[in-house]
Design a protein around this motif. Structure first.
Motif, PDB file in Angstrom:
ATOM      1  N   UNK A 130     -24.985  -3.950  43.898  1.00  0.00           N
ATOM      2  CA  UNK A 130     -24.656  -5.187  44.596  1.00  0.00           C
ATOM      3  C   UNK A 130     -24.501  -5.006  46.099  1.00  0.00           C
ATOM      4  N   UNK A 131     -24.400  -3.777  46.555  1.00  0.00           N
ATOM      5  CA  UNK A 131     -24.247  -3.543  47.992  1.00  0.00           C
ATOM      6  C   UNK A 131     -25.471  -4.012  48.767  1.00  0.00           C
ATOM      7  N   UNK A 132     -26.640  -3.984  48.161  1.00  0.00           N
ATOM      8  CA  UNK A 132     -27.859  -4.427  48.842  1.00  0.00           C
ATOM      9  C   UNK A 132     -27.741  -5.916  49.178  1.00  0.00           C
ATOM     10  N   UNK A 133     -27.385  -6.726  48.192  1.00  0.00           N
ATOM     11  CA  UNK A 133     -27.221  -8.168  48.417  1.00  0.00           C
ATOM     12  C   UNK A 133     -26.095  -8.435  49.406  1.00  0.00           C
ATOM     13  N   UNK A 134     -25.002  -7.675  49.299  1.00  0.00           N
ATOM     14  CA  UNK A 134     -23.875  -7.860  50.223  1.00  0.00           C
ATOM     15  C   UNK A 134     -24.277  -7.546  51.663  1.00  0.00           C
ATOM     16  N   UNK A 149     -30.798 -18.635  48.998  1.00  0.00           N
ATOM     17  CA  UNK A 149     -31.422 -17.865  47.931  1.00  0.00           C
ATOM     18  C   UNK A 149     -31.823 -16.525  48.530  1.00  0.00           C
ATOM     19  N   UNK A 150     -31.913 -15.546  47.659  1.00  0.00           N
ATOM     20  CA  UNK A 150     -32.236 -14.215  48.143  1.00  0.00           C
ATOM     21  C   UNK A 150     -33.223 -13.569  47.182  1.00  0.00           C
ATOM     22  N   UNK A 151     -34.365 -13.166  47.703  1.00  0.00           N
ATOM     23  CA  UNK A 151     -35.355 -12.468  46.895  1.00  0.00           C
ATOM     24  C   UNK A 151     -35.842 -11.274  47.697  1.00  0.00           C
ATOM     25  N   UNK A 152     -35.616 -10.097  47.159  1.00  0.00           N
ATOM     26  CA  UNK A 152     -36.086  -8.892  47.822  1.00  0.00           C
ATOM     27  C   UNK A 152     -36.932  -8.126  46.820  1.00  0.00           C
TER      28      UNK A 152
END
Length: 162
Positions: A130-134, A149-152
């Protein structure tokens, strides 16, 4: 292709329970649906099973073809409505860059995860950290940006295809 297994990463990363078989995954989604008061209709369940059993990202028209094997009259809107329900409730993910769907490793919780996508075998792996999204959210906030929204998606070649 496995997610990073460095102890420093897994100690600080949020731990998730991954469902090893398509049947386990479908059972977890049924449980989450019941807890949230959602209706997992027979068609939604069937589309979910097809996504889970595909073993790699699957396109909507491939799902439609598989449904037509059992139900000759299945139409695109039917599949898309089922996919929309599954997406909206976090049971599957859409990989935008390849326009395909994968089951979620942890369908009982809301989250944003990046994916590693192999350009050779088309396999996709959730990066369960979850650190990536944070980090992305913190950077957006620092710039005065409000993400909706978040898409990686990271493309490359997996260990098995190298």
């Amino acid at each position: 292709m496995q997610a990073h297994e460095d102890p420093a990463v897994t100690d600080t990363a949020h731990r998730h329970h991954h469902h090893d078989t398509p049947g386990d995954f479908v059972a977890a989604v049924e449980h989450a649906s019941n807890e949230r008061g959602l209706r997992l209709t027979p068609l939604r369940r069937e589309v979910l099973e097809l996504v889970a059993s595909a073993g790699k990202p699957v396109k909507a028209y491939d799902l439609l073809d598989r449904l037509r094997e059992k139900h000759g009259n299945a139409a695109p809107p039917t599949v898309y409505r089922a996919l929309d329900f599954l997406l909206e409730n976090g049971f599957i993910h859409k990989l935008e860059s390849i326009n395909a769907f994968v089951s979620c490793h942890h369908p009982a919780e809301s989250h944003q995860v990046p994916f590693l996508i192999c350009d050779i075998c088309q396999g996709a792996q959730e990066v369960c950290d979850e650190r990536v999204a944070q980090l992305i959210e913190a950077q957006a906030e620092a710039m005065g940006f409000r993400p909706q929204a978040q898409t990686l998606e990271v493309h490359g070649i997996c260990k098995n295809c190298r």
